[in-house]
Design a protein around this motif. Structure first.
Motif, mmCIF file in Angstrom:
data_model
loop_
_atom_site.group_PDB
_atom_site.id
_atom_site.type_symbol
_atom_site.label_atom_id
_atom_site.label_comp_id
_atom_site.label_asym_id
_atom_site.label_seq_id
_atom_site.Cartn_x
_atom_site.Cartn_y
_atom_site.Cartn_z
ATOM 1 N N ILE A 235 15.038 15.331 -11.264
ATOM 2 C CA ILE A 235 13.708 15.718 -11.089
ATOM 3 C C ILE A 235 12.964 14.670 -10.152
ATOM 4 C CG2 ILE A 235 12.778 14.576 -13.119
ATOM 5 C CD1 ILE A 235 11.655 18.069 -11.909
ATOM 6 N N ASP A 236 13.237 13.602 -10.276
ATOM 7 C CA ASP A 236 12.345 12.767 -9.181
ATOM 8 C C ASP A 236 12.474 13.158 -7.870
ATOM 9 O OD1 ASP A 236 15.147 12.007 -9.787
ATOM 10 O OD2 ASP A 236 14.639 9.723 -8.518
ATOM 11 N N ARG A 237 13.722 13.535 -7.322
ATOM 12 C CA ARG A 237 14.074 14.094 -6.073
ATOM 13 C C ARG A 237 13.210 15.346 -5.543
ATOM 14 N NH1 ARG A 237 20.242 13.564 -4.116
ATOM 15 N NH2 ARG A 237 19.274 14.721 -2.211
ATOM 16 N N VAL A 238 12.885 15.967 -6.693
ATOM 17 C CA VAL A 238 12.355 17.317 -6.622
ATOM 18 C C VAL A 238 10.947 16.995 -6.192
ATOM 19 C CG1 VAL A 238 11.790 19.431 -7.578
ATOM 20 C CG2 VAL A 238 13.923 18.664 -7.915
ATOM 21 N N ILE A 239 10.188 16.220 -7.191
ATOM 22 C CA ILE A 239 8.927 15.974 -7.120
ATOM 23 C C ILE A 239 8.736 15.022 -5.832
ATOM 24 C CG2 ILE A 239 7.055 14.508 -8.286
ATOM 25 C CD1 ILE A 239 7.629 16.736 -9.846
ATOM 26 N N ASN A 240 9.469 14.228 -5.533
ATOM 27 C CA ASN A 240 9.004 13.342 -4.214
ATOM 28 C C ASN A 240 9.503 14.342 -2.762
ATOM 29 O OD1 ASN A 240 8.145 10.950 -5.387
ATOM 30 N ND2 ASN A 240 10.216 10.632 -6.183
ATOM 31 N N ASN A 241 10.139 15.360 -2.942
ATOM 32 C CA ASN A 241 10.342 16.078 -1.674
ATOM 33 C C ASN A 241 9.133 16.682 -0.764
ATOM 34 O OD1 ASN A 241 11.270 18.678 -0.167
ATOM 35 N ND2 ASN A 241 13.116 18.055 -0.824
ATOM 36 N N ASN A 242 9.236 16.462 0.417
ATOM 37 C CA ASN A 242 8.101 16.768 1.248
ATOM 38 C C ASN A 242 7.572 18.298 1.202
ATOM 39 O OD1 ASN A 242 10.238 17.978 2.607
ATOM 40 N ND2 ASN A 242 9.843 16.771 4.511
ATOM 41 N N LEU A 243 8.432 19.082 0.495
ATOM 42 C CA LEU A 243 8.195 20.570 0.161
ATOM 43 C C LEU A 243 7.319 20.722 -1.053
ATOM 44 C CD1 LEU A 243 11.218 22.524 1.283
ATOM 45 C CD2 LEU A 243 9.282 22.056 2.555
ATOM 46 N N ASN A 244 7.332 19.855 -1.822
ATOM 47 C CA ASN A 244 6.700 19.634 -3.118
ATOM 48 C C ASN A 244 5.029 19.343 -2.605
ATOM 49 O OD1 ASN A 244 6.468 20.139 -6.112
ATOM 50 N ND2 ASN A 244 5.567 17.875 -5.963
ATOM 51 N N LEU A 245 4.059 20.184 -2.931
ATOM 52 C CA LEU A 245 2.645 20.271 -2.800
ATOM 53 C C LEU A 245 1.885 19.695 -3.870
ATOM 54 C CD1 LEU A 245 1.924 23.583 -1.070
ATOM 55 C CD2 LEU A 245 2.553 21.498 0.085
ATOM 56 N N GLY A 246 2.480 19.400 -5.081
ATOM 57 C CA GLY A 246 1.875 18.650 -5.951
ATOM 58 C C GLY A 246 1.937 19.360 -7.445
ATOM 59 N N THR A 247 1.712 18.442 -8.223
ATOM 60 C CA THR A 247 1.581 18.900 -9.852
ATOM 61 C C THR A 247 0.510 18.769 -10.377
ATOM 62 O OG1 THR A 247 4.080 18.058 -10.206
ATOM 63 C CG2 THR A 247 2.783 18.441 -12.016
ATOM 64 N N TYR A 248 0.024 19.885 -11.008
ATOM 65 C CA TYR A 248 -1.409 20.126 -11.701
ATOM 66 C C TYR A 248 -1.249 20.375 -12.954
ATOM 67 C CZ TYR A 248 -2.241 20.354 -6.368
ATOM 68 O OH TYR A 248 -2.109 20.302 -5.181
ATOM 69 N N LEU A 249 -2.233 19.438 -13.558
ATOM 70 C CA LEU A 249 -2.416 19.613 -15.166
ATOM 71 C C LEU A 249 -3.788 20.227 -15.328
ATOM 72 C CD1 LEU A 249 -1.426 18.401 -18.125
ATOM 73 C CD2 LEU A 249 -2.733 16.532 -17.349
ATOM 74 N N GLY A 250 -3.731 21.111 -16.254
ATOM 75 C CA GLY A 250 -4.904 21.929 -16.627
ATOM 76 C C GLY A 250 -5.322 21.616 -18.167
ATOM 77 N N VAL A 251 -6.530 21.008 -18.251
ATOM 78 C CA VAL A 251 -6.906 21.052 -19.741
ATOM 79 C C VAL A 251 -8.379 21.413 -19.922
ATOM 80 C CG1 VAL A 251 -5.691 18.670 -20.056
ATOM 81 C CG2 VAL A 251 -7.860 18.622 -18.989
ATOM 82 N N PRO A 252 -8.999 21.476 -21.272
ATOM 83 C CA PRO A 252 -10.353 22.362 -21.418
ATOM 84 C C PRO A 252 -11.222 21.200 -20.740
ATOM 85 C CG PRO A 252 -8.957 22.314 -23.401
ATOM 86 C CD PRO A 252 -8.321 21.590 -22.232
ATOM 87 N N ALA A 253 -12.094 21.814 -20.034
ATOM 88 C CA ALA A 253 -13.135 21.077 -19.455
ATOM 89 C C ALA A 253 -13.833 20.087 -20.255
ATOM 90 C CB ALA A 253 -14.239 21.870 -18.833
ATOM 91 N N GLU A 254 -14.075 20.182 -21.529
ATOM 92 C CA GLU A 254 -14.769 19.307 -22.528
ATOM 93 C C GLU A 254 -13.948 18.252 -22.806
ATOM 94 O OE1 GLU A 254 -13.060 22.888 -25.254
ATOM 95 O OE2 GLU A 254 -13.864 22.490 -23.054
ATOM 96 N N SER A 255 -12.470 18.294 -22.525
ATOM 97 C CA SER A 255 -11.423 17.127 -22.894
ATOM 98 C C SER A 255 -11.986 15.827 -21.876
ATOM 99 C CB SER A 255 -10.056 17.342 -22.765
ATOM 100 O OG SER A 255 -9.996 18.728 -23.558
#
Length: 425
Positions: A235-255
């Motif tokens: 998975i590290d090779r996937v995450i660090n690939n230049n085609l990967n545009l980023g990983t995004y985490l969503g949480v409630p705004a009040e957190s």
């Protein structure tokens, strides 16, 4: 590798490895002939001059071509790759020491039992992009290509092989299930959302979106998703690939806000009640798609929706993107999360990905999820563009089981989720 036998016409069919220095034009011509729609609406793929674009980012890969006759006409191609993935889980129970005791005997208050799930790993091979020239089908060429690719899989230690095809692709299903002895295994759904002429609102959903550092994304996936079926162990090779545009985490705004992000360790030790995560892969840099065979009336109707959508965005009129010319796509993978508000957070993250796609000039946003995936209800998509049942077929290549007494993966029960590797989409 190279091998040949005689075609039913008496002409030898030779299978060999792709030669990128001389085969690109012939591969592109074969792909064009295989995708010809005969005047009907059909989807064309432009590999942008790179016939191995769908496999080149995998740890091990191979492309074979079949040719015949004195002119060495290319009549078939096949691609394959090998990687280590999660095929199941093993539950381990151990005692967790909660403190010290002066007594020699341990009691239930002193030790608590913990059940931990650990992944079972297997070496999995994938078959992608099998093509046989329309004028040479039903003559054993596809079977020969598959057989020689499977031989390469076995020599490189693969325990299982799998392939994906559409439910209505009867010739492909017949080849793999009847002649190559694959079995239908999973039926995930491909969900497609068009990219509109206006941005999707995300700020009004009371969700904070945090872009994780690559190291944080790697650790999050490794610690929370490594037991998901088909999870790639590189998975590290996937995450660090230049085609990967980023990983995004969503949480409630009040957190917390993006500025007050406490870091991954603190998040995992005390996560909010609801959260979700996804990663974005830029397929546009690898290949483009185009729908051909569409009537002039349909093209005009689609253009009208785009014009109105762009001129009057507050009406929120769904528009059909420009898919009658080459267009790119973003692929969403690694979707996960939990909590009562997780669907809303997933929808917000998908909206964020839509806006990224709009800025990059892509036509659609795509993801693929298990048919029983709980998060699928938060993923925006158009049913008429999506595929409700993509068929994955699997075959065991070796006699012994790499996962020991837990048995044959091909006979395992279907789980709620699968991890779809963007490198093979």
């Amino acid at each position: 590798m190279e091998g040949g036998d005689h075609h039913k016409s008496g002409i030898a069919v030779v299978v060999r490895e792709l030669d990128p220095n001389k085969d690109i034009a012939a591969v592109e011509e074969l792909e064009r002939r295989c995708e010809a729609g005969g005047g009907k609406m059909s989807l064309f793929t432009d590999l942008l001059g790179d016939p191995i674009c769908r496999i080149r980012h995998s740890p091990f890969f191979l492309m074979l071509v079949a040719e015949m006759g004195p002119e060495k006409e290319m009549v078939g191609i096949i691609r394959g790759c090998i990687k280590t993935v999660t095929s199941g889980t093993r539950n381990l129970t151990r005692s967790n020491n909660k403190g010290t005791s002066n007594r020699e005997e341990d009691d239930d208050d002193h030790f608590a039992k913990l059940t931990l799930s650990t992944p079972i790993c297997t070496k999995l091979a994938s078959i992608l992009g099998l093509r046989v020239s329309p004028s040479h089908r039903r003559k054993g060429i596809g079977l020969k290509l598959v057989s020689q690719m499977e031989d390469w899989f076995r020599r490189n230690g693969a325990e299982y092989s799998y392939m994906a095809t559409e439910l209505d692709n009867k010739p492909s299903l017949n080849l793999f299930t009847r002649k190559c002895h694959y079995t239908k295994f999973r039926t995930p759904s491909i969900l497609v959302q068009p990219v509109f002429a206006h941005r999707v609102r995300t700020h009004s959903n009371r969700v904070t979106i945090i872009r994780l550092a690559n190291s944080e994304a790697h650790n999050l996936y490794r610690r929370r998703f490594s037991t998901t079926e088909f999870f790639p162990h590189d998975i590290d090779r996937v995450i660090n690939n230049n085609l990967n545009l980023g990983t995004y985490l969503g949480v409630p705004a009040e957190s917390y806000s993006a500025e007050s992000w406490p870091g991954l360790d603190e998040f995992l030790s005390d996560p909010p009640e609801s959260w979700a995560v996804l990663s974005v892969w830029n397929c546009k840099e690898a290949f483009t798609l185009e729908i051909k065979g569409v009537s002039r009336a349909r093209r005009l109707a689609a253009k009208t929706t785009r014009v109105v959508d762009k001129a009057l965005p507050w009406l929120r009129i769904p528009s059909v993107p420009q898919v009658f010319k080459p267009f790119g796509l973003l692929f969403l993978y690694g979707l996960g999360g939990e909590g009562p508000r997780v669907e809303k957070i997933v929808r917000t993250l998908c909206g964020h990905a839509h806006n990224m796609a709009m800025e990059l000039g892509c036509g659609v946003v795509v993801t693929e999820v298990a048919s029983q995936e709980p998060l699928r209800f938060g993923i925006p998509h158009w049913k008429r563009l999506s595929c409700a049942a993509d068929v994955w077929c699997i075959k065991r290549l070796v006699e012994d089981y790499g996962d020991g007494p837990l048995g044959d993966w091909t006979k395992s029960t279907t789980g709620l989720s699968v991890f779809v590797d963007p490198r093979e989409f």
